[in-house]
Each structure stands twice: as C-alpha cells, then as structure tokens.
Design an enzyme around this catalytic site. Structure first.
Site, PDB file in Angstrom:
ATOM      1  N   ASP A  41     108.921  18.684  22.980  1.00 57.32           N
ATOM      2  CA  ASP A  41     107.649  19.345  23.302  1.00 57.32           C
ATOM      3  C   ASP A  41     107.747  20.249  24.524  1.00 57.32           C
ATOM      4  O   ASP A  41     106.756  20.875  24.909  1.00 57.32           O
ATOM      5  CB  ASP A  41     106.517  18.316  23.464  1.00 57.32           C
ATOM      6  CG  ASP A  41     106.802  17.234  24.493  1.00 57.32           C
ATOM      7  OD1 ASP A  41     107.930  16.718  24.534  1.00 57.32           O
ATOM      8  OD2 ASP A  41     105.879  16.898  25.266  1.00 57.32           O
ATOM      9  N   HIS A  42     108.951  20.341  25.118  1.00 54.12           N
ATOM     10  CA  HIS A  42     109.153  21.219  26.278  1.00 54.12           C
ATOM     11  C   HIS A  42     110.167  22.333  26.014  1.00 54.12           C
ATOM     12  O   HIS A  42     110.344  23.202  26.857  1.00 54.12           O
ATOM     13  CB  HIS A  42     109.567  20.395  27.508  1.00 54.12           C
ATOM     14  CG  HIS A  42     108.501  19.426  27.916  1.00 54.12           C
ATOM     15  ND1 HIS A  42     107.726  19.594  29.045  1.00 54.12           N
ATOM     16  CD2 HIS A  42     108.032  18.301  27.297  1.00 54.12           C
ATOM     17  CE1 HIS A  42     106.839  18.596  29.126  1.00 54.12           C
ATOM     18  NE2 HIS A  42     107.007  17.806  28.070  1.00 54.12           N
ATOM     19  N   HIS A  83     112.719  19.245  31.410  1.00 51.18           N
ATOM     20  CA  HIS A  83     113.519  18.231  30.719  1.00 51.18           C
ATOM     21  C   HIS A  83     113.629  18.607  29.252  1.00 51.18           C
ATOM     22  O   HIS A  83     112.983  19.547  28.797  1.00 51.18           O
ATOM     23  CB  HIS A  83     112.952  16.825  30.932  1.00 51.18           C
ATOM     24  CG  HIS A  83     111.642  16.546  30.272  1.00 51.18           C
ATOM     25  ND1 HIS A  83     110.485  17.231  30.574  1.00 51.18           N
ATOM     26  CD2 HIS A  83     111.289  15.636  29.322  1.00 51.18           C
ATOM     27  CE1 HIS A  83     109.485  16.750  29.848  1.00 51.18           C
ATOM     28  NE2 HIS A  83     109.948  15.793  29.072  1.00 51.18           N
TER      29      HIS A  83
HETATM   30 ZN   LIG Z   1     106.129  16.058  27.154  1.00 48.02          ZN
HETATM   31 ZN   LIG Z   2     108.992  14.189  27.949  1.00 49.49          ZN
END
Ligand SMILES: [Zn+2]
Ligand SMILES: [Zn+2]
Length: 250
Positions: free
Chosen positions: A59-60, A55
């Site tokens: 943070d990804h 997603h």
């Molecule tokens: Zn996350």
């Molecule tokens: Zn998330």
C-alpha cells in the site's frame, strides 16, 4: 494529501501518497495504489524530483509500477525525466520481484527512476530539503521521516506501532502526520499500528504544533477518529482529506 487510505482504498480514494513541495523540490512521499492518478490531478508527474519510500508494503509502493511506465513509455521530446527514487534497504530486490512477478522486466523501476537506497541512520539532502529518518515498530522495517526546508518542519510517522523513539524524533515539529489505523490496540506483542487515541498521545508527548491523522479507513467514521485523537491531544487535529493542503511556510 494525495492518498490517505490504509491497505485498502476508500471509494474514490488512494493508499499512502503525500506530495511535499519545499526547498525547490517536488517530492512524492510514498506511492501506494491509486496515488499516481491522484498525483496527476495536482501536478504533471514529470515535475516530481524525487519519490521517497517509508517502507516496502504494497500500500506504499505499488503505483511505482504505472509511474515507471509513464516515464518510460510516454513519448517525450528528448530524454524522459528520471526522478530520484529514494527507498529503504532491500528495495532493489523487492522492486525487481514485484515487477518481474507482474510481467514487467525486473529492472522496470530502475530503468525509469534513479534509485538510491537510504540508510535510516543517515540524514539526506534532497535539493533544499533536509531529510531525516527514524526506524519505527512495524511488521517489516519501516521508517518515520522528517522533511524540512528550514521554514517548516514536517514529520510523518509512516506505519508504526507505539514508539518512544518516534516521540523524541518528532519533538516540537510543525506538522506531525500519524497513522490512525486501528479501532483498538493489537495484542501487546504484535504492535505495528496505532489507534487514533494513541496517535493523539504521541502528538501530545511530542509537543507537535499540529496533528494530521492518516491511514484510516472511512469505515471507522471520521468523527470517531477525530474525537479519539482529541481526547489525548489538545492542539489542532485534522483527519486527512485527499486534496487537503498544509502550508508550513508561515
Ligand atoms: Zn500502510
Ligand atoms: Zn505497512
């Protein structure tokens, strides 16, 4: 395990990033802040065949920017490697706005990676790996993912609130990696993460052979995270450690 921190890194840590090797492929699963440097301690980034994104939260994805810079600007002998970047619907627009807002050209990622947008309803093949998705409850569209090379089955819940669909999706998996972000559940109408106890409940109901908890801050206390999950799940359970390796081939 390259990075297991939640949206803010632990000391010397990294946000979400997991390296999966199987089916003749090297796949980076999520690429959060700090992950690119951790990746380089394990394997040359030119060896990565594909990056798979669950997603579009910061943070990804944010270390896709330096990853792309490394691919584009390092002097290579011959044409630079061009890994696949397999990302959810909406990723092209999100990547363009992240890059252009940070002073890069909008097409910085698309010039470095071979971008494919996946449909979570459709399975994918990445070399000898089969990839399936399951949409999960989160604040933006997010997808659990399963990778299997036929010998071992690995299921990652991404960032997710409680989900019956995730339990069914993960049924019988060899290794279930679930987030354990919360010290206590959010209000019922605003679920997007799990507590470690809830992660244990999901693993138990999915009959997972092994549970690995991730996406938790060290501030919660590693012992507490583990003991909460173990109250609900009687099988083997670990709290993710950066550098840890799990071999599902046996
Ligand atoms: Zn996350
Ligand atoms: Zn998330």
């Amino acid at each position: 395990m390259l990075g297991k921190s939640p949206a803010w890194q632990d000391a010397n840590g990294a946000c979400s990033g997991y390296l999966v090797e199987g089916g003749g492929q090297v796949v980076l699963l999520d690429c959060g802040p700090g992950v690119f440097a951790k990746l380089r301690t394990v394997v040359g980034y030119e060896a990565v065949d594909a990056v798979l994104i669950t997603h579009l939260h910061a943070d990804h994805i944010l270390d896709l920017v330096p990853f792309a810079s490394g691919l584009r600007y390092r002097p290579w002998d011959g044409p630079p490697p061009r890994p696949r970047l397999i990302a959810p619907p909406g990723a092209a627009e999100a990547f363009a706005s992240v890059c252009s807002g940070a002073g890069m050209t909008a097409d910085h990622l698309e010039l470095a990676f071979d971008l494919t947008l996946y449909d979570p309803a459709q399975a994918l093949v990445v070399g000898g790996l089969e990839v399936r998705f399951q949409p999960v409850p989160h604040y933006i569209p997010a997808n659990a993912v399963e990778l299997t090379d036929g010998a071992g089955r690995f299921t990652f819940g991404a960032d997710c609130g409680p989900s019956e669909e995730l339990i069914a999706f993960a049924d019988g998996t060899d290794l279930l990696m679930l987030e354990a972000t919360l010290p206590e559940p959010e209000p019922p109408d605003d679920r997007g993460h799990l507590t470690p106890f809830e992660a244990g409940e999901h693993a138990a109901r999915a009959n997972a052979k092994r549970l690995v908890l991730t996406h938790f801050t060290e501030d919660l206390g590693r012992d507490w995270v583990l003991s909460e999950a173990a109250r609900a799940f009687a099988g083997p359970v670990d709290a993710a450690q950066e550098g840890a390796i799990y071999d599902l081939s046996r």
